[in-house]
Each structure stands twice: as structure tokens, then as C-alpha cells.
Design a protein around this motif. Structure first.
Motif, PDB file in Angstrom:
ATOM      1  N   LEU A   9      -3.906  13.353 -19.709  1.00  0.00           N
ATOM      2  CA  LEU A   9      -4.426  12.363 -18.776  1.00  0.00           C
ATOM      3  C   LEU A   9      -4.949  13.055 -17.525  1.00  0.00           C
ATOM      4  CD1 LEU A   9      -1.575   9.710 -19.008  1.00  0.00           C
ATOM      5  CD2 LEU A   9      -3.883   9.470 -19.934  1.00  0.00           C
ATOM      6  N   ASP A  10      -5.966  12.466 -16.899  1.00  0.00           N
ATOM      7  CA  ASP A  10      -6.459  12.926 -15.598  1.00  0.00           C
ATOM      8  C   ASP A  10      -5.630  12.214 -14.538  1.00  0.00           C
ATOM      9  OD1 ASP A  10      -7.849  13.891 -13.469  1.00  0.00           O
ATOM     10  OD2 ASP A  10      -9.767  12.971 -13.984  1.00  0.00           O
ATOM     11  N   VAL A  11      -4.871  12.959 -13.732  1.00  0.00           N
ATOM     12  CA  VAL A  11      -3.915  12.351 -12.802  1.00  0.00           C
ATOM     13  C   VAL A  11      -4.230  12.767 -11.374  1.00  0.00           C
ATOM     14  CG1 VAL A  11      -2.114  12.237 -14.548  1.00  0.00           C
ATOM     15  CG2 VAL A  11      -2.256  14.247 -13.079  1.00  0.00           C
ATOM     16  N   TRP A  12      -3.797  11.934 -10.433  1.00  0.00           N
ATOM     17  CA  TRP A  12      -3.958  12.205  -9.012  1.00  0.00           C
ATOM     18  C   TRP A  12      -2.881  11.469  -8.246  1.00  0.00           C
ATOM     19  CZ3 TRP A  12      -5.477  16.090  -6.758  1.00  0.00           C
ATOM     20  CH2 TRP A  12      -5.910  16.118  -5.433  1.00  0.00           C
ATOM     21  N   ARG A  13      -2.792  11.736  -6.943  1.00  0.00           N
ATOM     22  CA  ARG A  13      -1.771  11.068  -6.142  1.00  0.00           C
ATOM     23  C   ARG A  13      -2.168  11.015  -4.689  1.00  0.00           C
ATOM     24  NH1 ARG A  13      -1.961  16.490  -5.245  1.00  0.00           N
ATOM     25  NH2 ARG A  13      -0.019  17.463  -4.671  1.00  0.00           N
ATOM     26  N   GLU A  14      -1.484  10.112  -3.964  1.00  0.00           N
ATOM     27  CA  GLU A  14      -1.659   9.988  -2.523  1.00  0.00           C
ATOM     28  C   GLU A  14      -0.273   9.896  -1.911  1.00  0.00           C
ATOM     29  OE1 GLU A  14      -4.647   7.708   0.498  1.00  0.00           O
ATOM     30  OE2 GLU A  14      -3.685   6.507  -1.051  1.00  0.00           O
ATOM     31  N   ILE A  15      -0.049  10.659  -0.849  1.00  0.00           N
ATOM     32  CA  ILE A  15       1.273  10.754  -0.242  1.00  0.00           C
ATOM     33  C   ILE A  15       1.224  10.167   1.160  1.00  0.00           C
ATOM     34  CG2 ILE A  15       3.146  12.308   0.407  1.00  0.00           C
ATOM     35  CD1 ILE A  15       2.027  14.279  -1.627  1.00  0.00           C
ATOM     36  N   THR A  16       2.186   9.308   1.470  1.00  0.00           N
ATOM     37  CA  THR A  16       2.306   8.742   2.810  1.00  0.00           C
ATOM     38  C   THR A  16       3.737   8.924   3.283  1.00  0.00           C
ATOM     39  OG1 THR A  16       2.753   6.560   1.839  1.00  0.00           O
ATOM     40  CG2 THR A  16       0.485   7.036   2.481  1.00  0.00           C
ATOM     41  N   PRO A  17       3.966   9.126   4.591  1.00  0.00           N
ATOM     42  CA  PRO A  17       5.330   9.327   5.094  1.00  0.00           C
ATOM     43  C   PRO A  17       6.128   8.037   5.035  1.00  0.00           C
ATOM     44  CG  PRO A  17       3.761   9.247   6.903  1.00  0.00           C
ATOM     45  CD  PRO A  17       2.952   9.238   5.649  1.00  0.00           C
ATOM     46  N   ALA A  18       7.432   8.189   4.851  1.00  0.00           N
ATOM     47  CA  ALA A  18       8.355   7.056   4.844  1.00  0.00           C
ATOM     48  C   ALA A  18       9.534   7.391   5.754  1.00  0.00           C
ATOM     49  CB  ALA A  18       8.829   6.765   3.421  1.00  0.00           C
ATOM     50  N   VAL A  69       4.965   8.356  -2.766  1.00  0.00           N
ATOM     51  CA  VAL A  69       3.920   8.993  -3.558  1.00  0.00           C
ATOM     52  C   VAL A  69       3.324   7.943  -4.492  1.00  0.00           C
ATOM     53  CG1 VAL A  69       3.334  10.840  -5.157  1.00  0.00           C
ATOM     54  CG2 VAL A  69       5.140  11.198  -3.456  1.00  0.00           C
ATOM     55  N   THR A  70       2.041   7.637  -4.300  1.00  0.00           N
ATOM     56  CA  THR A  70       1.342   6.738  -5.209  1.00  0.00           C
ATOM     57  C   THR A  70       0.642   7.585  -6.263  1.00  0.00           C
ATOM     58  OG1 THR A  70       0.989   5.163  -3.411  1.00  0.00           O
ATOM     59  CG2 THR A  70      -0.331   4.868  -5.398  1.00  0.00           C
ATOM     60  N   LEU A  71       0.997   7.365  -7.517  1.00  0.00           N
ATOM     61  CA  LEU A  71       0.468   8.136  -8.641  1.00  0.00           C
ATOM     62  C   LEU A  71      -0.624   7.340  -9.335  1.00  0.00           C
ATOM     63  CD1 LEU A  71       3.899   9.316 -10.051  1.00  0.00           C
ATOM     64  CD2 LEU A  71       2.313  10.683  -8.694  1.00  0.00           C
ATOM     65  N   PHE A  72      -1.679   8.019  -9.716  1.00  0.00           N
ATOM     66  CA  PHE A  72      -2.801   7.407 -10.429  1.00  0.00           C
ATOM     67  C   PHE A  72      -3.065   8.204 -11.699  1.00  0.00           C
ATOM     68  CE2 PHE A  72      -3.356   6.842  -5.891  1.00  0.00           C
ATOM     69  CZ  PHE A  72      -3.635   5.490  -5.760  1.00  0.00           C
ATOM     70  N   TRP A  73      -3.508   7.526 -12.744  1.00  0.00           N
ATOM     71  CA  TRP A  73      -3.879   8.219 -13.972  1.00  0.00           C
ATOM     72  C   TRP A  73      -5.007   7.471 -14.674  1.00  0.00           C
ATOM     73  CZ3 TRP A  73       0.940   5.980 -13.214  1.00  0.00           C
ATOM     74  CH2 TRP A  73       1.181   4.813 -13.924  1.00  0.00           C
ATOM     75  N   LYS A  74      -5.793   8.213 -15.427  1.00  0.00           N
ATOM     76  CA  LYS A  74      -6.859   7.614 -16.216  1.00  0.00           C
ATOM     77  C   LYS A  74      -7.145   8.510 -17.411  1.00  0.00           C
ATOM     78  CE  LYS A  74     -10.456   9.688 -13.272  1.00  0.00           C
ATOM     79  NZ  LYS A  74     -11.570   9.412 -12.330  1.00  0.00           N
ATOM     80  N   LYS A 123      14.199  11.647 -13.526  1.00  0.00           N
ATOM     81  CA  LYS A 123      13.997  10.201 -13.502  1.00  0.00           C
ATOM     82  C   LYS A 123      12.751   9.865 -14.299  1.00  0.00           C
ATOM     83  CE  LYS A 123      16.147   9.523  -8.982  1.00  0.00           C
ATOM     84  NZ  LYS A 123      15.986   8.978  -7.606  1.00  0.00           N
ATOM     85  N   THR A 124      12.825   8.779 -15.089  1.00  0.00           N
ATOM     86  CA  THR A 124      11.725   8.402 -15.969  1.00  0.00           C
ATOM     87  C   THR A 124      11.458   6.915 -15.841  1.00  0.00           C
ATOM     88  OG1 THR A 124      12.322  10.130 -17.544  1.00  0.00           O
ATOM     89  CG2 THR A 124      10.900   8.376 -18.354  1.00  0.00           C
ATOM     90  N   ILE A 125      10.172   6.553 -15.921  1.00  0.00           N
ATOM     91  CA  ILE A 125       9.772   5.153 -15.926  1.00  0.00           C
ATOM     92  C   ILE A 125       8.561   5.010 -16.836  1.00  0.00           C
ATOM     93  CG2 ILE A 125       8.293   5.407 -13.896  1.00  0.00           C
ATOM     94  CD1 ILE A 125       9.162   2.570 -13.069  1.00  0.00           C
ATOM     95  N   CYS A 126       8.488   3.896 -17.580  1.00  0.00           N
ATOM     96  CA  CYS A 126       7.398   3.672 -18.539  1.00  0.00           C
ATOM     97  C   CYS A 126       6.564   2.473 -18.112  1.00  0.00           C
ATOM     98  CB  CYS A 126       7.957   3.431 -19.943  1.00  0.00           C
ATOM     99  SG  CYS A 126       8.800   4.852 -20.639  1.00  0.00           S
ATOM    100  N   PHE A 127       5.251   2.533 -18.444  1.00  0.00           N
ATOM    101  CA  PHE A 127       4.327   1.461 -18.106  1.00  0.00           C
ATOM    102  C   PHE A 127       3.461   1.140 -19.312  1.00  0.00           C
ATOM    103  CE2 PHE A 127       5.256   3.781 -14.242  1.00  0.00           C
ATOM    104  CZ  PHE A 127       5.552   2.775 -13.340  1.00  0.00           C
ATOM    105  N   SER A 128       3.055  -0.116 -19.410  1.00  0.00           N
ATOM    106  CA  SER A 128       2.161  -0.513 -20.496  1.00  0.00           C
ATOM    107  C   SER A 128       0.735  -0.066 -20.177  1.00  0.00           C
ATOM    108  CB  SER A 128       2.205  -2.027 -20.703  1.00  0.00           C
ATOM    109  OG  SER A 128       1.606  -2.697 -19.600  1.00  0.00           O
ATOM    110  N   SER A 129      -0.152  -0.282 -21.118  1.00  0.00           N
ATOM    111  CA  SER A 129      -1.527   0.211 -20.989  1.00  0.00           C
ATOM    112  C   SER A 129      -2.310  -0.485 -19.891  1.00  0.00           C
ATOM    113  CB  SER A 129      -2.258   0.052 -22.319  1.00  0.00           C
ATOM    114  OG  SER A 129      -2.283  -1.317 -22.697  1.00  0.00           O
ATOM    115  N   VAL A 130      -1.821  -1.634 -19.391  1.00  0.00           N
ATOM    116  CA  VAL A 130      -2.578  -2.353 -18.368  1.00  0.00           C
ATOM    117  C   VAL A 130      -2.410  -1.718 -16.988  1.00  0.00           C
ATOM    118  CG1 VAL A 130      -2.427  -4.517 -19.629  1.00  0.00           C
ATOM    119  CG2 VAL A 130      -0.690  -3.978 -17.923  1.00  0.00           C
ATOM    120  N   TYR A 131      -1.472  -0.794 -16.840  1.00  0.00           N
ATOM    121  CA  TYR A 131      -1.232  -0.157 -15.545  1.00  0.00           C
ATOM    122  C   TYR A 131      -1.897   1.213 -15.492  1.00  0.00           C
ATOM    123  CZ  TYR A 131       2.303  -3.748 -14.748  1.00  0.00           C
ATOM    124  OH  TYR A 131       2.936  -4.951 -14.570  1.00  0.00           O
ATOM    125  N   ASN A 132      -2.397   1.571 -14.313  1.00  0.00           N
ATOM    126  CA  ASN A 132      -2.955   2.913 -14.121  1.00  0.00           C
ATOM    127  C   ASN A 132      -2.484   3.536 -12.820  1.00  0.00           C
ATOM    128  OD1 ASN A 132      -4.349   1.475 -12.213  1.00  0.00           O
ATOM    129  ND2 ASN A 132      -6.376   1.861 -13.068  1.00  0.00           N
TER     130      ASN A 132
END
Length: 588
Positions: free
Chosen positions: A201-210, A216-221, A248-257
């Protein structure tokens, strides 16, 4: 007219028993009914007429049972009362054979192969078949199968893509003495079976302080080199500290990116994989470096000077300074910068690339887009440059609002300090134009340029080149005069039409009043007073000087020495006597 000779006359068979002859009609004879052209067919070897019924539409045709006869010499005759024409066809029926279309297609398939089966109606005749395959990308492939004389035949198609639809059809012809292809079979749509996802997958992210770390917002396509190879696609996101702590692991269906996770200030390794019913893809890995204090290492908030970029009809052109240490570059931007979230997009480029044309159907004129350029190496990203630009600049949406006006008798100072020059504008604010003119006449103020309006009136134009300078003084005005003024912002798209003015009245010049008082009024008052008190003034300022000749002192008997009167002492009784020096006395 007599009939024309029949064209394209030929005969053929699909079962070695029934022969069909076809031909094209000639031109119109203009004879109808009983006198219209009549067609007859005869076999020359047997000298017999052929018992068949001729039917004509686009073409004429006639079919009959040839029985056991193999070689035929068929003569076609067309005649009307004005003439007769003939055409002849000699043939061996084994050389004029073409089979009916294949039927009852079915298939067997794997993830990369399809075997197609079909049936024939002609047992004992050796056939050569061809399969036409339509690929999803529009490519058409022809595959030839070996000869067969069985009622069932097949062909295997190899090198196909997993879980992909293909459409196939088959036609056949005689393996010996090929005449022509049969009609095509019905189309058969077939899907290959699933396989392990191909690529990453082509992945990217955006990081903001908390408050207690970072979000961390993760994106994939699915990039161009990725294939899902299955129907039920899901995405698996895992993250762990680089010291190999708990995963830590989390799964998403195909409608999420995309998804957002929260991490502390330690370094993290994030992995994203695609999964179908067969297996998982290779992981795409991102490294989030350790944060130092409140600063983020990647997506740093350091101030980068934003470079301005230009749009074209095809997109926005971005260029950057390449660095040899990076194995790829990433540009990210927001398709809808005013929205939150802003629909973050990104595009990846190879190590030898230093420019790109970024295009999107979402790009519209008058919207400022911000681009960030990152260098990528060892799954880590570093912010290199920032760019900002428009697909096309438009004139400003709003004119500057003049908030403060300072007037003197010959100048006016205008201020518009709150006017924004940021991304809310529909273009880069490059300058301000100030227009001024007396209300009753055209303008010709010193130090200005002429600007002619559509109605041919003339304004004076002044330009402020620095967009952050939001104050200007218009000089050389006339006192006690009405003026109209307007401030316009200028972008690469120009400026809006000049419509709304502000109006001012310059005050009277008080210095001129003082001068008038000094030069006119004061002298006039003095003249009036002097005329009124002329005698008194004359006596005070210019008293009359007495004439000694008319003085009573000299009213005595004349005694002259030379030409002057001399008073004798005896003629006068003095009050006091003073004796001068001897010389004068002796003279007297």
C-alpha cells in the motif's frame, strides 16, 4: 431496362448437405409485378433445375439439399422481358465448408489461468478454433487452439491477473481447406480466483501535538503497483515502540482509508497491510521519530519560507532542490484547504525527480493551495520545503476598507491595517492602488499617474508596492476642496472595477488666513485709525518746528552784525548771567 449480371455469386455449406448460394442484386430495372426480374438456379453436371425458393432483402439467397454430390457447377440466371444475364460458381463442397457457431461454453479457472470448453455440431470434421479475450484495460487478445474433430474442444488462457473479469468468445473454421470463420459464440464473462495481494500500500501520515504525546493520522491507498487480488479487502494497522514493546493492532474494512492513533513522545514503528480471503500483502512501514521536548522531528513546525508557485491549465507546477541522501520524495497538500479535515492528498516521486505537475479535479481558480515537500529514506520523512500557489489567481473578493482618514489642508493619509493578505484571498496581494480625483473635475495631482475610467473621466493613481504597507498619504491637494478616493488591492488576477469611493473635504488653509491678516487687515486698521486721529497722530509723531524768525524773543529793535540780528544786553533784563570763556567774550 435489362437486368444486371448478379454480383458476388458464391455457394457454401455448414453441414456438407445443405448448400446456400448468395448474390447481390443489380440496379433497378423499373419493371415491376409480372415483368420484374426472375431468378433460377441450375446444376450443369446433372442438367437439372435446382428446387429452391429465392428470397431477397439486402442480399438474395437460395438453399437446397445437395445430397451426396461433392462437386457442383451452379448457374444463376436472372431475366426479364428485356434481357437475361447469368453467373456461374463451380465448387467442391468440402472447400466451401464453414461450421456453425460453437455453443454451450463453460470454464474452469485458477487465479492466473482459465480453461474454456465448448461444443460443435459437426462430428468427424476437423476444426481450427480461435478465442478472442477482452481484458479489463481494453486490450483484445486472440488465442488459437489446436485442431480437433471431437464434439467438445477447449483452450487454456494463461498469464492472467487474479480476481479479474475477462470476457471471451470463440469461432471456428475448417482445419483443411479453410473457407471462412463461423459466427462468434455467445460472450462468456469469467472471473479468475483470488490470490495474495500483490505489492504494498502507498501510505502517509500527519502528526499533530497532543497533551500527552502526539496524534498520528494515518492514510493509505492502493497505488499503481498494488493489486488487491480479492473481493473482501480489509486493512490491518499495527504500531509499536521501536524498543519492541507491546504490539497494538486494529483492522478496518475496505471503505476506510485513514485512521488516527495516539502515541507518546517515543519513536514508533507503524505497519499497514492489505488483507483478503487468501492472505496479507507485504507491510508498508512508517517510522515516527522520537519527539524532543515539544518539537516534532518529522512534520516540523519550524518556520520554512514559503515559495510561491504558479498554476497552469494542467495543474500547479512544483519544483524543489534535490538531495542525494533521499531515496524518494513526497508532496502532500489539501484538496479542500478551508475544510477540516481538509482531504489530505500525497504523491510519491523517485530519487531523480526535482519537479512535478500536481493536478486534481478538485483544484479551482481563486483558492490557495499549500504544498509540503518531504525527503523520504529508511521509512522516515523530513520536511524540506513549503510551496503555496493558485491554479489561477483571481481579483480580490473584497476591497480594502479604509479605517482611518487623517486630513490636512493639502494632504490626506489613508489606513487599512486590518486588510488580510493570507490564504483567504483569491490571489497573492502584490500591491495597492490608490485612486483620487476632485469631484468636479479630472485629476492632475503632482506625483501621480493618470488612470482613465470607461466613462473617460481621469483619476490620479498612486501605487504601494509593499503589500504589508497599509498606509498612504496623498499629497498636493487643494484646500477647501471635495475629493473622492478609493483603495484597491491588486493580485496576479488584476483588481476589481472601481465603483465605491470615499469622499473628503479638505479644510481651509489657516496659514493663508494668518498671512491675509498680516498683509491686508492689520495695515487697513492702522490706516483707518490714523485717518481718524490724524491731528493727534501728527502732533505726536510729527510736531511743528517753530520758526526762530517768528519768535517773540526776536521782537526787538534791530541791530545787525553782518546779516544776523543781535540782541543788545541793554535791551534785555536777564534772570541770570553766565560768563563764557574769555575767547568767546572777547569775540562778542
Amino acid at each position: 431496362e435489362p437486368p444486371d449480371t448478379p454480383n458476388d455469386f458464391s455457394c457454401q455449406t455448414q453441414d456438407m448437405r445443405i448448400v446456400t448460394c448468395t448474390w447481390s442484386q443489380g440496379g433497378d430495372t423499373y419493371l415491376y409485378g409480372y415483368h420484374s426480374p426472375k431468378y433460377t438456379l441450375s446444376e450443369e453436371f446433372s442438367q437439372k433445375l435446382i428446387p429452391c425458393t429465392v428470397s431477397c432483402s439486402e442480399q438474395c439467397s437460395c438453399s437446397w439439399d445437395i445430397g451426396q454430390q461433392t462437386i457442383c457447377n451452379i448457374t444463376l440466371t436472372v431475366e426479364n422481358p428485356l434481357g437475361k444475364k447469368t453467373a456461374m460458381d463451380v465448387f467442391d463442397k468440402t472447400h466451401r465448408f464453414y461450421p456453425p457457431a460453437p455453443f454451450q461454453l463453460w470454464e474452469e479457472c485458477t487465479d492466473t489461468e482459465i480453461t474454456i470448453y465448448w461444443k460443435h455440431q459437426n462430428q468427424g470434421i476437423e476444426l481450427f478454433c480461435q478465442t478472442e479475450v477482452f481484458h479489463p484495460d481494453g486490450k483484445v487478445e486472440l488465442c488459437n487452439s489446436s485442431s480437433t474433430h471431437h464434439l467438445t474442444a477447449n483452450i487454456t488462457l494463461r498469464g492472467l491477473q487474479p480476481y479479474t473479469e475477462y470476457t471471451a468468445r470463440v469461432h471456428c473454421g475448417a482445419a483443411k481447406h479453410f473457407w471462412k470463420w463461423s459466427e462468434w459464440s455467445e460472450d462468456r464473462t469469467i472471473r479468475t480466483k483470488e490470490a495474495t495481494p500483490l505489492g504494498k500500500l502507498d501510505v502517509w501520515r500527519e502528526i499533530t501535538p497532543a497533551l500527552e504525546g502526539r496524534n498520528v493520522t494515518l492514510f493509505w491507498k492502493q497505488g499503481p503497483n498494488f493489486r488487491a487480488n480479492g473481493r473482501n479487502i480489509s486493512y490491518v494497522v499495527t504500531w509499536e515502540k521501536e524498543d519492541c514493546s507491546k504490539l497494538k493492532t486494529i483492522c478496518f474494512s475496505s471503505v476506510y482509508n485513514s485512521t488516527r492513533i495516539s502515541i507518546d513522545n517515543n519513536s514508533y514503528r507503524i505497519s499497514i497491510k492489505a488483507k483478503n480471503d487468501v492472505n496479507e500483502s507485504l507491510p508498508s512501514v512508517l517510522i515516527i521519530p522520537r519527539a524532543t521536548g515539544n518539537k516534532r522531528i518529522v512534520f516540523s513546525t519550524e518556520e520554512f519560507k514559503e515559495g510561491q508557485v504558479n498554476g497552469t491549465d494542467d495543474g500547479i507546477f512544483i519544483s524543489w532542490v534535490p538531495r542525494h541522501i533521499y531515496d524518494s520524495y513526497v508532496i502532500d497538500w489539501c484538496n479542500f484547504p478551508m475544510l477540516q479535515p481538509c482531504d489530505l492528498q500525497w504523491k510519491r516521486f523517485g530519487p531523480n525527480t526535482s519537479s512535478a505537475l500536481i493536478n486534481s479535479a478538485a483544484f479551482v481558480p481563486g483558492v490557495r493551495y499549500n504544498f509540503r515537500i518531504y525527503g523520504f529514506v529508511a521509512n522516515r520523512a523530513s520536511l524540506l520545503e513549503k510551496k503555496t500557489g493558485y491554479l489561477r489567481e483571481l481579483p480580490p473578493l473584497l476591497d480594502p476598507v479604509v479605517e482611518k482618514v487623517v486630513l490636512t489642508f493639502n494632504a490626506v493619509t489613508l489606513s487599512w491595517n486590518s486588510y488580510p493578505t493570507n490564504e483567504s484571498q483569491s490571489g497573492f496581494i502584490r500591491a495597492y492602488n490608490i485612486y483620487a480625483s476632485p469631484i468636479q473635475e479630472d485629476c492632475s495631482l503632482k506625483g501621480s499617474k493618470k488612470h482613465v475610467l470607461p466613462d473617460d473621466s481621469v483619476l490620479c493613481k498612486y501605487t504601494v508596492e509593499n503589500p504589508e504597507e497599509k498606509r498612504y498619504t496623498v499629497k498636493h491637494l487643494l484646500s477647501n476642496t471635495k475629493y473622492k478616493l478609493v483603495v484597491k488591492a491588486y493580485t496576479g488576477g488584476g483588481e476589481t472595477p472601481i465603483v465605491n469611493f470615499i469622499y473628503i473635504d479638505t479644510p481651509f488653509n489657516s496659514n493663508m488666513m494668518y498671512l491675509l491678516v498680516l498683509l491686508v487687515i492689520v495695515p487697513s486698521l492702522v490706516a483707518i485709525i490714523c485717518h481718524w486721529k490724524m491731528k493727534w497722530v501728527k502732533e505726536c509723531c510729527c510736531p511743528v518746528i517753530p520758526n526762530p524768525s517768528k519768535s517773540k524773543v526776536l521782537s526787538f529793535k534791530e541791530f545787525k552784525i553782518d546779516s544776523e540780528k543781535v540782541l543788545k544786553i541793554s535791551d534785555c533784563v536777564p534772570d541770570m548771567l553766565a560768563v563764557d570763556n574769555k575767547a568767546k567774550v572777547q569775540k562778542l
